[in-house]
Design a protein around this motif. Structure first.
Motif, short mmCIF file in Angstrom:
data_model
loop_
_atom_site.label_atom_id
_atom_site.label_comp_id
_atom_site.label_asym_id
_atom_site.label_seq_id
_atom_site.Cartn_x
_atom_site.Cartn_y
_atom_site.Cartn_z
N PHE A 260 0.71 -1.04 -0.02
CA PHE A 260 0.12 -0.10 0.00
C PHE A 260 0.78 1.19 0.10
N LEU A 261 1.78 1.39 0.99
CA LEU A 261 2.66 2.47 1.21
C LEU A 261 3.30 2.51 -0.23
N SER A 262 3.95 1.57 -0.75
CA SER A 262 4.99 1.72 -2.13
C SER A 262 4.18 2.47 -3.13
N ALA A 263 2.58 2.11 -3.18
CA ALA A 263 1.90 2.57 -4.33
C ALA A 263 1.13 3.85 -4.05
N HIS A 264 1.51 4.37 -2.81
CA HIS A 264 0.96 5.60 -2.54
C HIS A 264 1.55 6.84 -3.17
N PRO A 265 0.60 7.86 -3.45
CA PRO A 265 1.02 8.98 -4.31
C PRO A 265 2.07 9.81 -3.69
N ALA A 266 2.04 9.95 -2.39
CA ALA A 266 2.87 10.44 -1.52
C ALA A 266 4.30 9.93 -1.76
N THR A 267 4.53 8.47 -1.66
CA THR A 267 5.69 8.06 -2.03
C THR A 267 6.31 8.38 -3.25
N ALA A 268 5.44 8.24 -4.45
CA ALA A 268 5.95 8.58 -5.65
C ALA A 268 6.50 9.80 -5.48
N ASP A 269 6.07 10.97 -5.11
CA ASP A 269 6.54 12.22 -5.01
C ASP A 269 7.77 12.22 -4.26
N PHE A 270 7.73 11.60 -3.05
CA PHE A 270 9.01 11.64 -2.12
C PHE A 270 10.11 10.88 -3.06
N ILE A 271 9.74 9.87 -3.43
CA ILE A 271 11.14 9.18 -4.03
C ILE A 271 11.55 9.95 -5.54
N ALA A 272 10.62 10.38 -6.13
CA ALA A 272 11.04 11.13 -7.41
C ALA A 272 11.66 12.41 -7.00
N THR A 273 11.32 13.16 -5.91
CA THR A 273 12.05 14.36 -5.45
C THR A 273 13.48 14.00 -5.02
N LYS A 274 13.44 12.83 -4.27
CA LYS A 274 14.78 12.55 -3.81
C LYS A 274 15.90 12.19 -4.72
N LEU A 275 15.29 11.38 -5.49
CA LEU A 275 16.29 11.01 -6.84
C LEU A 275 16.79 11.93 -7.72
N VAL A 276 15.86 12.78 -8.12
CA VAL A 276 16.20 14.00 -8.93
C VAL A 276 16.90 15.06 -8.00
N SER A 277 16.76 15.10 -6.72
CA SER A 277 17.89 15.75 -5.88
C SER A 277 19.33 15.32 -6.01
N ARG A 278 19.40 14.21 -5.95
CA ARG A 278 20.50 13.31 -5.84
C ARG A 278 21.16 13.59 -7.48
N LEU A 279 20.54 13.20 -8.31
CA LEU A 279 21.28 13.16 -9.49
C LEU A 279 21.17 14.42 -10.55
N VAL A 280 20.36 15.49 -10.09
CA VAL A 280 20.23 16.52 -10.96
C VAL A 280 20.77 17.92 -10.04
N ALA A 281 20.00 18.19 -9.00
CA ALA A 281 20.09 19.27 -8.28
C ALA A 281 19.40 19.48 -6.96
N ASP A 282 20.13 20.01 -6.03
CA ASP A 282 19.60 19.85 -4.69
C ASP A 282 17.93 20.55 -4.62
N ASP A 283 17.82 21.79 -5.44
CA ASP A 283 16.68 22.30 -5.78
C ASP A 283 16.22 21.78 -6.97
N PRO A 284 15.56 20.34 -6.86
CA PRO A 284 15.14 19.97 -7.93
C PRO A 284 14.06 20.31 -9.02
N PRO A 285 14.26 20.34 -10.08
CA PRO A 285 13.39 21.00 -11.26
C PRO A 285 11.98 20.31 -11.00
N ALA A 286 10.81 21.28 -10.93
CA ALA A 286 9.60 20.83 -10.60
C ALA A 286 8.89 19.94 -11.95
#
Length: 533
Positions: free
Chosen positions: A329-355
């Motif tokens: 349930f938690l893995s499929a939750h929209p908040a998880t998608a947003d949290f993981i997307a933000t964290k990965l983009v922050s790591r690979l692209v920019a500390d302030d991730p492009p929205a």
């Protein structure tokens, strides 16, 4: 020579620190219910990747230096999707093409690396089971005289050594970057209790095989890991009174599963949800390490079956399946998608991730049911990733600075413990972050003059062959000691076209004062531009 060294430190620390500050400011069903379409997307490309791997890029034609005219986008890719460029890797990327190289890295099982296998073979603990490690590397009794190479400390030393060795020499560079990312995301402390033996398996069997898999599988694998069960105390999480009068719920794992592993602190849960999650994971424990077996076990007697709902989701299962249902349930939750997307983009692209990129990554995460290969692919092939504004916009972590320094000067890591200790001296001891958050990727801790000087000292140790087990061959720069002007050549080798005017002036001044090639190499590794990626 002392005068030259002092000059180098003075020039680098006093003249260059402000420039670096400016640069950093600028940069500042459960498991089986996935769709067949998502499975096809993840698994349908190995044949195409094999064609890419077999493209005629003859290693014999690879140069031994990076050309000053190399495409800056290639260097940027190798600073983010690898632990820094090397001449051979730059040649490989430009021969294959950037996207084709990414495709190759996304399927590390298709990349052969016998040299890395040989390098790692000196560490016998890396292939042992946890039970074998407990048996062969037992905890000494107080006052007992023992062979230090047969204690739990040796297990951790070999594991930490392997982390640096892989970062410097592995051909599967993207896998190493993501292993570092996901271990930090699902952090455990390797220096205490059963984790001293179990973290070897945690890194090898839990994190590494899942970095290109599905997020739900990764969460479940960490939840069942003895290292995580011990670190966040879930092995003590039992039905009230079932293990003695004062026994009961332990909320530590439940809280971090929500806050750090899945939906994030702003994911919409409350204290009641934490309690319900804790109930669902009662009975998830570890076998007795004293019996040479610290594996995961579910004990129904300790389970509290009263968990009702979590974040509005009605729990439909019982027993051990409750925990697995909540992970799904938690893995499929929209908040998880947003949290993981933000964290990965922050790591690979920019500390302030492009929205805009975060939104697209979130959509891919949701559509593919958490396919991490697809998520990483869309990041590394996006326009935002290659936007020049994001180049030299992130400060390298201690592991990144040590590994990229050694790669930049073609250092040979023969024994990794000295390099691993250097990472710790820079502030982030490998596998030993105490808080569940892991190591923060915050530039503030390393942008002070004191932090800069520590990095300069590390650069000198690397470049002057002062790291035990690491060998640097300075024949590549022998023409400098012979009297030729070579500061600019070293800057090209280490920084390509990224050196600023102040760095060039400092290097040339040191060269005029008689600095050796080793000291000039140390200046290049210690300069502000090299601290950034």
């Amino acid at each position: 020579m002392r005068r030259v060294v002092a000059l180098v430190l003075l020039v680098t620390a006093v003249i260059l620190v402000p420039e670096w500050h400016l640069a950093t400011a600028h940069g500042a069903e459960i498991r089986g219910r996935r769709s067949r379409e998502a499975g096809r997307r993840s698994g349908a490309r190995p044949t195409a990747v094999l064609r890419t791997v077999s493209r005629n890029c003859d290693p014999a034609s690879a140069p031994d230096r990076i050309s000053p005219s190399v495409d800056p986008a290639t260097i940027h890719l190798l600073n983010r999707a690898a632990f820094g460029p090397t001449p051979h890797l730059v040649w490989e990327v430009e021969c294959l093409g950037r996207d084709a190289w990414v495709d190759q890295q996304l399927f590390p099982n298709l990349i052969t690396d016998p040299q890395l296998t040989q390098r790692l073979s000196i560490y016998p603990t890396l292939v042992m089971t946890t039970a074998q490690l407990i048996e062969n590397y037992p905890q000494p009794m107080p006052g007992e005289e023992v062979d230090r190479t047969k204690t739990p400390a040796q297990v951790l030393a070999e594991l930490r050594s392997s982390v640096v060795l892989r970062a410097v020499h592995s051909r599967k560079q993207l896998e190493e970057v993501l292993v570092d990312f996901w271990f930090n995301h699902f952090n455990v402390f390797a220096g205490d209790g059963p984790a001293r033996w179990a973290t070897t398996s945690y890194l090898r069997d839990v994190i590494r095989p899942n970095v290109f898999g599905h997020f739900e599988d990764l969460v479940l694998a960490t939840a069942e890991s003895p290292s995580m069960l011990y670190y966040l105390d879930n092995y003590l999480n039992v039905r009230a009174g079932s293990r003695g009068r004062n026994s009961g719920l332990n909320e530590n794992y439940a809280r971090e599963l929500l806050e750090l592993h899945t939906v994030g602190v702003d994911g919409g849960y409350d204290q009641d949800d934490i309690i319900e999650v804790a109930k669902a994971f009662t009975g998830w424990t570890i076998r007795d390490p004293r019996a040479n077996d610290s594996g995961f076990v579910y004990n129904q007697f300790f389970h509290d079956d009263s968990a009702d709902s979590v974040m509005g989701h009605e729990i439909a299962t019982s027993g051990v399946q409750q925990g697995r249902e909540i992970i799904a349930f938690l893995s499929a939750h929209p908040a998880t998608a947003d949290f993981i997307a933000t964290k990965l983009v922050s790591r690979l692209v920019a500390d302030d991730p492009p929205a805009h990129l975060v939104r697209r990554v979130r959509e891919v995460f949701t559509q593919t049911h958490g396919d991490l290969r697809a998520v990483v692919e869309i990041i590394l092939k996006s326009e935002e990733f290659y936007d020049p504004v994001h180049r030299l916009a992130k400060v390298k972590s201690p592991l990144e600075i040590v590994a990229s320094s050694m790669r930049a000067i073609d250092a040979e890591v023969q024994l990794g413990l000295g390099a691993a200790r250097l990472v710790g001296i820079l502030g982030q001891p490998l596998l030993l972050a105490s808080p569940p958050t892991g190591w923060e990727e915050d530039a503030d801790a390393v942008t002070s003059v004191g932090g800069m000087l520590t990095r300069f000292e590390a650069a000198f140790r690397i470049a002057t062959n002062d790291i035990p087990g690491v060998f640097v061959d300075f024949d590549r720069w022998s023409f400098i000691d012979a009297g030729s002007l070579g500061a600019d050549r070293i800057l090209v080798d280490v920084l390509q076209d990224r050196a600023g005017a102040d760095t060039r002036r400092a290097m040339r001044r040191a060269e005029r004062e008689g600095a050796s090639s080793a000291l000039l190499g140390a200046m290049a590794l210690g300069c502000p531009e090299f601290q950034l990626q």
